[in-house]
Motif scaffolding. Structure first.
Motif, PDB file in Angstrom:
ATOM      1  N   UNK A   5     -38.544  -3.461  20.497  1.00 12.39           N
ATOM      2  CA  UNK A   5     -39.537  -2.709  21.764  1.00 12.39           C
ATOM      3  C   UNK A   5     -39.366  -1.202  20.957  1.00 12.39           C
ATOM      4  N   UNK A   6     -38.221  -0.784  21.298  1.00 11.81           N
ATOM      5  CA  UNK A   6     -38.168   0.541  20.594  1.00 11.81           C
ATOM      6  C   UNK A   6     -38.096   0.209  19.009  1.00 11.81           C
ATOM      7  N   UNK A  11     -40.474   4.611  15.105  1.00 13.15           N
ATOM      8  CA  UNK A  11     -41.093   4.324  14.118  1.00 13.15           C
ATOM      9  C   UNK A  11     -42.719   4.878  14.791  1.00 13.15           C
ATOM     10  N   UNK A  12     -43.721   4.752  15.659  1.00 13.36           N
ATOM     11  CA  UNK A  12     -45.041   5.366  15.741  1.00 13.36           C
ATOM     12  C   UNK A  12     -44.113   6.849  16.400  1.00 13.36           C
ATOM     13  N   UNK A  13     -43.318   7.367  16.309  1.00 14.29           N
ATOM     14  CA  UNK A  13     -42.968   8.708  16.814  1.00 14.29           C
ATOM     15  C   UNK A  13     -42.674   9.104  15.515  1.00 14.29           C
ATOM     16  N   UNK A  14     -41.889   8.364  14.853  1.00 20.86           N
ATOM     17  CA  UNK A  14     -41.850   8.744  13.230  1.00 20.86           C
ATOM     18  C   UNK A  14     -43.186   9.639  12.861  1.00 20.86           C
ATOM     19  N   UNK A  15     -44.193   8.195  12.521  1.00 18.99           N
ATOM     20  CA  UNK A  15     -45.388   8.640  11.794  1.00 18.99           C
ATOM     21  C   UNK A  15     -46.195   9.951  13.006  1.00 18.99           C
ATOM     22  N   UNK A  32     -34.391  11.744  26.282  1.00 21.53           N
ATOM     23  CA  UNK A  32     -34.479  10.232  26.389  1.00 21.53           C
ATOM     24  C   UNK A  32     -33.605  10.120  28.192  1.00 21.53           C
ATOM     25  N   UNK A  33     -34.449   9.624  28.596  1.00 19.49           N
ATOM     26  CA  UNK A  33     -33.944   9.362  29.886  1.00 19.49           C
ATOM     27  C   UNK A  33     -34.000   7.417  30.008  1.00 19.49           C
ATOM     28  N   UNK A  34     -32.623   7.185  30.245  1.00 17.30           N
ATOM     29  CA  UNK A  34     -32.338   5.874  30.236  1.00 17.30           C
ATOM     30  C   UNK A  34     -30.780   5.498  31.064  1.00 17.30           C
ATOM     31  N   UNK A  35     -31.150   4.815  31.570  1.00 12.96           N
ATOM     32  CA  UNK A  35     -29.698   4.814  32.896  1.00 12.96           C
ATOM     33  C   UNK A  35     -28.476   3.722  32.606  1.00 12.96           C
ATOM     34  N   UNK A  36     -28.966   2.924  31.075  1.00 15.81           N
ATOM     35  CA  UNK A  36     -27.819   1.810  30.478  1.00 15.81           C
ATOM     36  C   UNK A  36     -27.514   2.473  28.942  1.00 15.81           C
ATOM     37  N   UNK A  37     -25.745   3.595  29.015  1.00 14.24           N
ATOM     38  CA  UNK A  37     -25.239   3.568  28.178  1.00 14.24           C
ATOM     39  C   UNK A  37     -25.512   3.226  26.677  1.00 14.24           C
ATOM     40  N   UNK A  38     -25.314   2.402  27.339  1.00 15.37           N
ATOM     41  CA  UNK A  38     -25.469   0.951  25.649  1.00 15.37           C
ATOM     42  C   UNK A  38     -27.189   1.363  24.768  1.00 15.37           C
ATOM     43  N   UNK A  39     -27.928   1.744  26.329  1.00 14.30           N
ATOM     44  CA  UNK A  39     -29.400   1.334  25.067  1.00 14.30           C
ATOM     45  C   UNK A  39     -29.599   2.516  25.099  1.00 14.30           C
ATOM     46  N   UNK A  45     -29.870   6.762  18.235  1.00 11.03           N
ATOM     47  CA  UNK A  45     -29.568   6.439  17.268  1.00 11.03           C
ATOM     48  C   UNK A  45     -30.978   6.211  16.106  1.00 11.03           C
ATOM     49  N   UNK A  46     -32.085   5.366  16.760  1.00 16.79           N
ATOM     50  CA  UNK A  46     -32.595   4.713  15.950  1.00 16.79           C
ATOM     51  C   UNK A  46     -33.897   5.804  16.109  1.00 16.79           C
ATOM     52  N   UNK A  47     -34.162   7.002  17.029  1.00 14.65           N
ATOM     53  CA  UNK A  47     -34.823   7.978  16.957  1.00 14.65           C
ATOM     54  C   UNK A  47     -34.246   9.102  16.009  1.00 14.65           C
ATOM     55  N   UNK A  48     -32.934   9.157  15.610  1.00 16.39           N
ATOM     56  CA  UNK A  48     -32.389   9.793  14.116  1.00 16.39           C
ATOM     57  C   UNK A  48     -32.955   8.905  13.558  1.00 16.39           C
ATOM     58  N   UNK A  49     -32.507   7.555  12.719  1.00 18.22           N
ATOM     59  CA  UNK A  49     -32.816   7.336  12.132  1.00 18.22           C
ATOM     60  C   UNK A  49     -33.955   7.210  11.234  1.00 18.22           C
ATOM     61  N   UNK A  50     -35.303   7.399  12.637  1.00 15.14           N
ATOM     62  CA  UNK A  50     -36.652   7.039  12.096  1.00 15.14           C
ATOM     63  C   UNK A  50     -37.336   8.572  11.560  1.00 15.14           C
TER      64      UNK A  50
END
Length: 90
Positions: A5-6, A11-15, A32-39, A45-50
């Motif tokens: 899903x992420x 990919x959608x944000x990139x388009x 980006x708001x997420x309470x799990x540090x790893x996620x 990282x995914x946003x930067x890579x797309x």
């Protein structure tokens, strides 16, 4: 959080950032708001890579921090966890 899903969201944000014709339009800021540090790190990282159209990425792990960053930086794009610690609503 499901990484498939992420990946689809990124990919959608990139388009969106590249526009319909694939032309680079402008630079964007993302909160980006997420309470799990790893996620949170993985999503960043995914946003930067797309896309290379990101001028800055702000990260928050709870609603207080998210509101503070949103008010201070007025990000163009918000990626929010469904359940945010510190919020009154579920």
């Amino acid at each position: 959080m499901c990484y498939l899903v992420i990946d689809k969201v990124c990919r959608y944000v990139g388009r969106i950032l590249y526009g319909q014709e694939g032309q680079q339009t402008m630079m964007y800021s993302v909160l980006i708001v997420e309470d799990e540090s790893l996620e949170l790190q993985a999503l960043t990282k995914l946003v930067k890579s797309h896309t290379d159209r990101i001028k800055s990425i702000y990260q928050a792990s709870d609603s207080v921090e998210a509101l503070s960053l949103a008010r201070a930086h007025m990000p163009d794009i918000l990626l929010l966890d469904i359940h945010i610690p510190g919020s009154d609503r579920h």
